[in-house]
Design an enzyme around this catalytic site. Structure first.
Site, short mmCIF file in Angstrom:
data_model
loop_
_atom_site.label_atom_id
_atom_site.label_comp_id
_atom_site.label_asym_id
_atom_site.label_seq_id
_atom_site.Cartn_x
_atom_site.Cartn_y
_atom_site.Cartn_z
N CYS A 2 0.82 -1.22 0.00
CA CYS A 2 0.00 0.00 0.00
C CYS A 2 0.85 1.26 0.00
O CYS A 2 1.98 1.28 0.50
CB CYS A 2 -0.88 0.02 1.24
SG CYS A 2 -1.91 -1.43 1.38
N ARG A 27 5.52 -0.43 -6.37
CA ARG A 27 5.39 -1.26 -5.16
C ARG A 27 4.30 -2.32 -5.31
O ARG A 27 4.24 -3.25 -4.52
CB ARG A 27 5.01 -0.36 -3.97
CG ARG A 27 6.03 0.71 -3.69
CD ARG A 27 5.43 1.80 -2.85
NE ARG A 27 5.19 1.35 -1.51
CZ ARG A 27 6.03 1.53 -0.50
NH1 ARG A 27 7.16 2.15 -0.70
NH2 ARG A 27 5.75 1.09 0.69
N TRP A 80 -2.88 -2.70 -1.54
CA TRP A 80 -2.47 -4.08 -1.82
C TRP A 80 -3.27 -4.91 -0.82
O TRP A 80 -2.99 -4.88 0.38
CB TRP A 80 -0.96 -4.18 -1.60
CG TRP A 80 -0.33 -5.53 -1.62
CD1 TRP A 80 0.06 -6.28 -0.56
CD2 TRP A 80 0.05 -6.28 -2.77
NE1 TRP A 80 0.64 -7.44 -0.97
CE2 TRP A 80 0.65 -7.47 -2.33
CE3 TRP A 80 -0.07 -6.06 -4.16
CZ2 TRP A 80 1.14 -8.44 -3.19
CZ3 TRP A 80 0.43 -7.03 -5.02
CH2 TRP A 80 1.02 -8.20 -4.53
N ASN A 106 -1.87 2.38 5.97
CA ASN A 106 -1.01 1.22 5.67
C ASN A 106 -0.78 0.50 6.98
O ASN A 106 -0.52 1.13 8.00
CB ASN A 106 0.35 1.66 5.13
CG ASN A 106 0.26 2.25 3.75
OD1 ASN A 106 -0.78 2.21 3.11
ND2 ASN A 106 1.38 2.79 3.29
N GLY A 107 -0.80 -0.83 6.94
CA GLY A 107 -0.52 -1.59 8.16
C GLY A 107 -1.66 -2.53 8.48
O GLY A 107 -2.51 -2.82 7.62
N GLU A 498 17.50 -24.62 -2.21
CA GLU A 498 17.17 -23.21 -2.47
C GLU A 498 18.46 -22.40 -2.69
O GLU A 498 18.50 -21.53 -3.55
CB GLU A 498 16.34 -22.64 -1.31
CG GLU A 498 15.97 -21.18 -1.42
CD GLU A 498 15.23 -20.81 -2.71
OE1 GLU A 498 14.81 -21.70 -3.46
OE2 GLU A 498 15.10 -19.60 -2.98
N LYS A 502 19.18 -20.30 -6.09
CA LYS A 502 19.42 -18.85 -6.05
C LYS A 502 20.72 -18.52 -6.77
O LYS A 502 20.79 -17.60 -7.56
CB LYS A 502 19.50 -18.42 -4.58
CG LYS A 502 18.83 -17.19 -4.10
CD LYS A 502 17.47 -16.85 -4.51
CE LYS A 502 16.50 -17.89 -4.79
NZ LYS A 502 15.25 -17.69 -5.34
N GLU A 505 20.36 -19.01 -10.63
CA GLU A 505 19.49 -18.10 -11.38
C GLU A 505 20.01 -16.68 -11.43
O GLU A 505 19.80 -16.00 -12.42
CB GLU A 505 18.02 -18.19 -10.97
CG GLU A 505 17.67 -17.81 -9.59
CD GLU A 505 16.16 -17.96 -9.31
OE1 GLU A 505 15.34 -18.08 -10.22
OE2 GLU A 505 15.81 -17.94 -8.12
N HIS A 521 28.14 -41.22 -3.14
CA HIS A 521 27.50 -42.10 -4.12
C HIS A 521 27.59 -41.52 -5.53
O HIS A 521 26.86 -41.95 -6.42
CB HIS A 521 26.04 -42.34 -3.72
CG HIS A 521 25.92 -43.00 -2.37
ND1 HIS A 521 26.30 -44.29 -2.13
CD2 HIS A 521 25.53 -42.50 -1.17
CE1 HIS A 521 26.11 -44.58 -0.85
NE2 HIS A 521 25.66 -43.50 -0.24
N LYS A 620 9.02 -13.25 -13.85
CA LYS A 620 8.56 -13.25 -12.47
C LYS A 620 7.36 -14.16 -12.29
O LYS A 620 7.18 -14.77 -11.23
CB LYS A 620 8.21 -11.81 -12.05
CG LYS A 620 7.87 -11.67 -10.59
CD LYS A 620 9.08 -11.91 -9.71
CE LYS A 620 8.75 -11.98 -8.24
NZ LYS A 620 9.79 -12.66 -7.47
O1 M6R Z 1 4.88 -17.62 -8.27
P1 M6R Z 1 5.36 -18.98 -7.90
O2 M6R Z 1 5.84 -19.10 -6.51
O3 M6R Z 1 4.34 -20.05 -8.24
O4 M6R Z 1 6.59 -19.24 -8.86
C1 M6R Z 1 7.27 -20.46 -8.87
C2 M6R Z 1 8.60 -20.34 -9.57
O5 M6R Z 1 8.42 -19.94 -10.89
C3 M6R Z 1 9.54 -19.35 -8.85
O6 M6R Z 1 9.74 -19.72 -7.52
C4 M6R Z 1 10.90 -19.30 -9.56
O7 M6R Z 1 11.58 -20.50 -9.36
C5 M6R Z 1 11.74 -18.12 -9.07
N1 M6R Z 1 12.54 -17.67 -10.15
C6 M6R Z 1 12.60 -18.46 -7.93
O8 M6R Z 1 13.49 -17.47 -7.58
#
Ligand code: M6R
Length: 625
Positions: A2, A27, A80, A106-107, A498, A502, A505, A521, A620
């Site tokens: 927001c 935002r 939001w 906001n909040g 994860e 990270k 990517e 293994h 995204k």
């Molecule tokens: O919006 P979602 O959480 O469903 O998206 C899933 C993946 O596409 C998302 O987590 C993707 O792996 C990101 N690039 C991770 O950083």
């Protein structure tokens, strides 16, 4: 997230409010609105409230078509959605019964249900589903007086706002206007940003400095418990008792791009640093006074939850990794067999689903095509579906039987960071709830876990403050590598996946994750002199086993970066670089240990010259199969 904007001065308020709202569009929001002073036919001042779902552009067109809107004072908001769906009636500003008072907020008002009940009992009529609306009615009571509440009239907007805030438990950045006090904006702050400034043509308020920088570079960042009364020619700052205070003025020399990032060099870092707030916000209002977990959007009865005998967590990418953590928690605490599946696989398999199967769909965007298809398939097969998403009203939320909203707010960097932490905290709550309903955790145990879960906010902050140098040195050590391995055991293995995602990517450095016990293994064949092995080696029941696996890597020349527990000196014997995190219960290690891995990935990417906010080939939101 927001956004608030307000202006009182000599220029047309509508244009200034729209320009401020547009500046805050980055935002994320789902609706927008303004309240502007106007004249009724009898010449008295009234408030015009104009609200729209969707882009600020729609609101702008409507205001542009209204030549009668000559107001020089008003407030505006981009919403939001949190409490209540993104609709016109839930968009801000919200008004009092007589329409003379309008507020933007906001909040979160944590005690809004109690306040609303009391206010309705005294005759107030609510027009929205929001928590914010209680402010409008509380201010009205203080302004006009209310016999039942035993309140004399103040006829003073600032005093009425101060009074209203004294009843509210929660967080607020608030701006209010009143038709009976033309030209005045009353502002309050607790745990939500409020920035105020004086420009050549009047006084300005916003929740984000970006909305003010065209008018002034000298701003006051209101502190918690402080209030401000804005008029066209002056601003008066007061404390909770109404004593006048002299605030500190800050000079801002950011450009628009820097302001959007709140001074951070990129959104990824900004979002990583927001994670303490995400933990706090995701937990707000989740524990009742009686010590029971409270998930009001659950959509499933406790009887239905008690019948659950199998859980599938379905998700993609980072959300899938949050699911790996949930498996450990649900099986560990609630003792319900849990499988985690990539949604893209689940939808094409023939998984065993019965009416007592609970499918938990995790998605930041709430619109990932594979996850949605898997939800639909699971429901056709008779499962109950529970969604965990960051976007209110998203398809995942709409198509699930129940939902928990993570409170990460809009995430702009393509690589998920803060939304992952929001997902893990939400899944932890769900695991605790399942365990409580199944009688596997007592109320006392749930309370203790909840408290410790809340403590992770401080612990993340501590990591952010203390580990920068260690992370930078570790990043320098692996920036030129061709490949890296992430290893851990138990929760450490889940976190490793994860960490590896990270790193690859954002830095394009090839990385894989393995349960540390799997190294011998096969993957250990990769190790030669200087090969980076990033290990989650926190003190846990499998610490010694993890260290043994690392010794095997060390013996073959690996360059070991360990994420370890503060106070662990022994790890330095095998690790070339150690990043320390505070000691937490194993169940909560994912919330803290993931943070240095996010920072490491970002540092490596920057050292390799990559765009951390928009990595190549990635989107995204993945709305196609
Ligand atoms: O919006 P979602 O959480 O469903 O998206 C899933 C993946 O596409 C998302 O987590 C993707 O792996 C990101 N690039 C991770 O950083």
């Amino acid at each position: 997230m927001c956004g608030i904007v307000g202006y009182t001065g000599s220029n047309k308020a509508a244009e200034i409010l729209i320009s401020g709202l547009k500046r805050m569009e980055y935002r994320g929001y789902d609706s927008a609105g303004v309240a502007l002073e106007d004249y009724a036919e009898d010449g008295a001042v009234k408030l015009d409230v104009i609200r729209r779902v969707g882009k600020v552009q729609g609101l702008e067109s409507e205001l542009a078509a209204r030549e009668d809107l000559t107001a020089t004072c008003g407030i505006g908001h981009t919403r939001w959605a949190t409490h209540g769906r993104p609709t016109v009636k839930n968009a801000h500003p919200h008004t009092s019964c007589d329409g003379k008072i309008a507020v933007v907020h906001n909040g979160i008002v944590e005690n809004f249900a109690e306040l609303r009940e009391e206010l309705e009992g005294r005759g107030h009529v609510f027009k929205s589903d929001t928590d914010t609306e209680v402010f409008a009615h509380l201010i009205e009571e203080a302004y006009e007086g209310n016999e039942v509440a035993g309140k004399p009239a103040t006829h003073d907007l600032m005093a009425a706002v101060r009074d209203a805030c004294s009843y509210v438990v929660g967080a607020y950045g608030l701006a209010a206007v009143c038709a009976d006090e033309p030209g005045t904006i009353a502002v309050a702050r607790k745990d939500n940003p409020i920035i105020i400034g004086r420009g050549e043509h009047g006084s300005y308020v916003a929740s984000d400095v970006i909305a003010l920088i065209d008018a002034t570079r000298d701003v006051v960042v209101l502190e918690d418990g402080q209030f401000a009364k804005l008029t066209p020619d002056a601003i008066e700052y007061t404390d909770a008792e109404g004593n006048v205070i002299e605030p500190e003025v800050t000079h801002v020399d950011w450009d628009v791009d820097m302001a959007e990032k709140a001074g951070y060099p990129d959104f990824m870092l900004k979002e990583i640093c927001e994670q303490p707030r995400v933990v706090r916000d995701t937990l707000v209002g989740r524990m009742s006074g009686a010590g029971e977990l409270d998930i009001d959007e659950l959509g499933l009865t406790y009887e239905e939850l008690n019948l659950v005998d199998r859980v599938y967590v379905i998700a993609c990418g980072t959300s899938f990794h949050a699911g790996l953590i949930a498996k450990n928690l649900i099986e560990g605490w609630a003792r319900i067999p849990t499988e985690v599946e990539a949604a893209s696989e689940f939808r094409y398999r023939n998984p065993i689903i019965t009416p007592s199967t609970l499918v938990v769909a995790v998605s930041q965007s709430g619109e990932t095509a594979d996850t949605l298809a898997a939800i639909r398939d699971a429901r056709i097969k008779g499962a109950k579906v529970f969604g965990i998403t960051n976007v209110v009203g998203s398809p995942v939320a709409r198509e699930s039987d129940g939902v928990i909203y993570t409170k990460a707010n809009k995430e702009i960097a393509v690589a998920s960071t803060k939304s992952f932490i929001g997902q893990v905290v939400s899944l932890t709550l769900l695991s605790m709830l399942l365990a409580q309903v199944k009688g596997k955790l007592t109320t006392g145990q749930v309370r203790m876990l909840f408290r410790e879960l809340g403590d992770t906010a401080e612990q993340i902050q501590h990591i952010l403050y203390t580990q920068q140098v260690a992370i930078h040195e570790a990043a320098l050590a692996c920036k030129d590598a061709q490949s890296a391995l992430f290893v851990g055991r138990g929760m450490g293995a889940a976190i490793s996946y994860e960490g590896a995602l990270k790193l690859k990517e954002v830095s394009y450095l090839h990385a894989e994750a393995y349960a540390a016990g799997e190294m011998k293994h096969g993957p250990i064949a990769l190790i030669d002199q200087g090969f980076p092995v990033i290990a989650i080696a926190t003190k846990s029941p499998v610490y010694d086993k993890t260290v043994s696996n690392l010794k095997e890597c060390e013996a073959r020349g690996a360059m070991i970066i360990a994420v370890a527990t503060e106070g662990d000196e022994e790890i330095k014997q095998i690790a070339d670089h150690v990043i320390y995190i505070p000691k937490v219960r194993d169940a909560f290690v994912p919330i803290t240990a993931t943070v240095p891995l996010q920072l490491l990935a970002r540092e490596v990417a920057i050292l390799r010259g990559c765009d951390v906010d928009q990595p190549r080939n990635l989107a995204k939101s993945v709305t196609v199969e």
